[in-house]
Design a protein around this motif. Sequence first.
Motif, mmCIF file in Angstrom:
data_model
loop_
_atom_site.group_PDB
_atom_site.id
_atom_site.type_symbol
_atom_site.label_atom_id
_atom_site.label_comp_id
_atom_site.label_asym_id
_atom_site.label_seq_id
_atom_site.Cartn_x
_atom_site.Cartn_y
_atom_site.Cartn_z
ATOM 1 N N VAL A 17 0.834 -1.201 0.000
ATOM 2 C CA VAL A 17 0.000 0.000 0.000
ATOM 3 C C VAL A 17 0.871 1.255 0.000
ATOM 4 O O VAL A 17 0.620 2.209 -0.741
ATOM 5 C CB VAL A 17 -0.952 0.010 1.215
ATOM 6 C CG1 VAL A 17 -1.682 1.348 1.313
ATOM 7 C CG2 VAL A 17 -1.946 -1.137 1.110
ATOM 8 N N ASP A 18 1.916 1.259 0.805
ATOM 9 C CA ASP A 18 2.781 2.436 0.913
ATOM 10 C C ASP A 18 3.438 2.780 -0.412
ATOM 11 O O ASP A 18 3.645 3.952 -0.729
ATOM 12 C CB ASP A 18 3.856 2.215 1.974
ATOM 13 C CG ASP A 18 3.291 2.307 3.391
ATOM 14 O OD1 ASP A 18 2.152 2.791 3.538
ATOM 15 O OD2 ASP A 18 3.988 1.898 4.332
ATOM 16 N N ALA A 20 2.319 1.456 -3.424
ATOM 17 C CA ALA A 20 1.364 1.262 -4.518
ATOM 18 C C ALA A 20 1.918 0.318 -5.577
ATOM 19 O O ALA A 20 1.607 0.442 -6.759
ATOM 20 C CB ALA A 20 0.967 2.603 -5.148
ATOM 21 N N SER A 21 2.744 -0.628 -5.150
ATOM 22 C CA SER A 21 3.410 -1.509 -6.109
ATOM 23 C C SER A 21 3.861 -2.780 -5.415
ATOM 24 O O SER A 21 4.508 -2.732 -4.351
ATOM 25 C CB SER A 21 4.627 -0.799 -6.719
ATOM 26 O OG SER A 21 5.470 -1.698 -7.397
ATOM 27 N N LEU A 52 -6.775 -5.513 -2.184
ATOM 28 C CA LEU A 52 -6.103 -4.604 -3.113
ATOM 29 C C LEU A 52 -6.784 -4.655 -4.469
ATOM 30 O O LEU A 52 -7.294 -5.702 -4.885
ATOM 31 C CB LEU A 52 -4.632 -4.982 -3.288
ATOM 32 C CG LEU A 52 -3.694 -4.844 -2.093
ATOM 33 C CD1 LEU A 52 -2.339 -5.438 -2.437
ATOM 34 C CD2 LEU A 52 -3.530 -3.390 -1.676
ATOM 35 N N ARG A 54 -5.656 -3.887 -8.441
ATOM 36 C CA ARG A 54 -4.416 -3.757 -9.207
ATOM 37 C C ARG A 54 -4.761 -3.261 -10.601
ATOM 38 O O ARG A 54 -5.640 -3.805 -11.267
ATOM 39 C CB ARG A 54 -3.680 -5.082 -9.276
ATOM 40 C CG ARG A 54 -3.368 -5.693 -7.916
ATOM 41 C CD ARG A 54 -2.884 -7.125 -8.055
ATOM 42 N NE ARG A 54 -2.641 -7.773 -6.783
ATOM 43 C CZ ARG A 54 -3.569 -8.378 -6.052
ATOM 44 N NH1 ARG A 54 -4.819 -8.402 -6.479
ATOM 45 N NH2 ARG A 54 -3.259 -8.943 -4.899
ATOM 46 N N ASN A 57 -2.432 2.074 -12.662
ATOM 47 C CA ASN A 57 -1.978 3.103 -11.722
ATOM 48 C C ASN A 57 -1.396 2.515 -10.442
ATOM 49 O O ASN A 57 -1.135 3.249 -9.486
ATOM 50 C CB ASN A 57 -3.133 4.042 -11.369
ATOM 51 C CG ASN A 57 -3.588 4.865 -12.561
ATOM 52 O OD1 ASN A 57 -2.763 5.248 -13.389
ATOM 53 N ND2 ASN A 57 -4.884 5.119 -12.660
ATOM 54 N N HIS A 60 -3.780 -0.514 -5.011
ATOM 55 C CA HIS A 60 -4.406 0.374 -4.031
ATOM 56 C C HIS A 60 -5.395 -0.418 -3.181
ATOM 57 O O HIS A 60 -5.998 -1.393 -3.656
ATOM 58 C CB HIS A 60 -5.116 1.528 -4.729
ATOM 59 C CG HIS A 60 -4.206 2.356 -5.575
ATOM 60 N ND1 HIS A 60 -3.358 3.305 -5.042
ATOM 61 C CD2 HIS A 60 -3.971 2.358 -6.916
ATOM 62 C CE1 HIS A 60 -2.657 3.871 -6.006
ATOM 63 N NE2 HIS A 60 -3.004 3.312 -7.161
ATOM 64 N N THR A 62 -8.632 -1.752 -1.254
ATOM 65 C CA THR A 62 -10.092 -1.718 -1.349
ATOM 66 C C THR A 62 -10.653 -1.111 -0.060
ATOM 67 O O THR A 62 -9.891 -0.743 0.851
ATOM 68 C CB THR A 62 -10.646 -3.131 -1.529
ATOM 69 O OG1 THR A 62 -10.304 -3.899 -0.352
ATOM 70 C CG2 THR A 62 -10.061 -3.816 -2.756
ATOM 71 N N VAL A 66 -8.512 -0.644 3.327
ATOM 72 C CA VAL A 66 -8.332 0.581 4.107
ATOM 73 C C VAL A 66 -8.634 0.319 5.581
ATOM 74 O O VAL A 66 -7.925 0.807 6.476
ATOM 75 C CB VAL A 66 -9.235 1.703 3.556
ATOM 76 C CG1 VAL A 66 -9.224 2.906 4.494
ATOM 77 C CG2 VAL A 66 -8.778 2.114 2.165
#
Length: 286
Positions: A17-18, A20-21, A52, A54, A57, A60, A62, A66
């Motif tokens: 998450v931090d 994004a990859s 997540l 994917r 972009n 991130h 879901t 979160v």
Amino acid sequence: MRPTFDIDLLRCFVATVDHASLTLAGDKLGRSQPAVTAQIKRLEAMIGRPLLTRGRNGAHPTEDGVRLLGHARRLLRDHDAAVDDLLAIGAEGLIRFGVPDDYEGPFVTPLIAAFTRAQPRVNLEVHCACSQVLRARLAVDQLDLVLCTRLPGAEEGQLVRREPLQWIGAMDHRLESQRPLPLALFTEDCAFRPHALGALQAAGIPMRNAYTGSSFAGILSAVSAGLAITVLARGTVPPGFRVMGAEEGLPPLPETDIALYQRESLSPAARLFARHVIEGLGAARG
């Protein structure tokens, strides 16, 4: 049965998450992208819902992701604090730590000083050499931990920090317009050398070897005397030198990865120091 969260799975999720990859999370954790993907899938299987999304972009969280993220951060913070407290109690013994001398001063000396003050019973030996030599010594168990430049495309080691490479010159000498361009570089096994030579070749700028050395002090002396320009990681550039780039007609340079390598089996003191280095340098990661 209620699921029990595995700390490693949570750490993998938070890193993904931090950054994004999945790939960058693997870099930070010293794991491959497929390994990170497998751990995320395990965590999703435990919860029974996707965590997540994917796409082009990046990765991130879901809505469920979160919700988990805040809990995961708190659990990791408490877990790591407990580990550090227990490791710090009575930490002692020898740690053999390798680092290139251009990294040792600006990056590592403050961390070493803080660690040795906190752990006076630990004997920390610092060994300086080029990255290739240090990795070779680690492979034959002559060192416990090595902080050094990671080769382009390599995945081994734990990525700690990324540093832009910079062209560096003396304040009172203007050599950047000379052709062939005089260079002061470390010896053939230096990881920066191919970046510098490749950038100049791609830009059609001829060069000559004005100085080749194995010590940071020697390279800086050659540059300061007006013999040549050099390439350094941005965070290692000392005061009194010029940082150069496109305005001086020099080609762009890539970032370099700084990674921590370690023996398969570490003492509690060495594990504590490894965490100290990762957190200390990672806080300033580019």
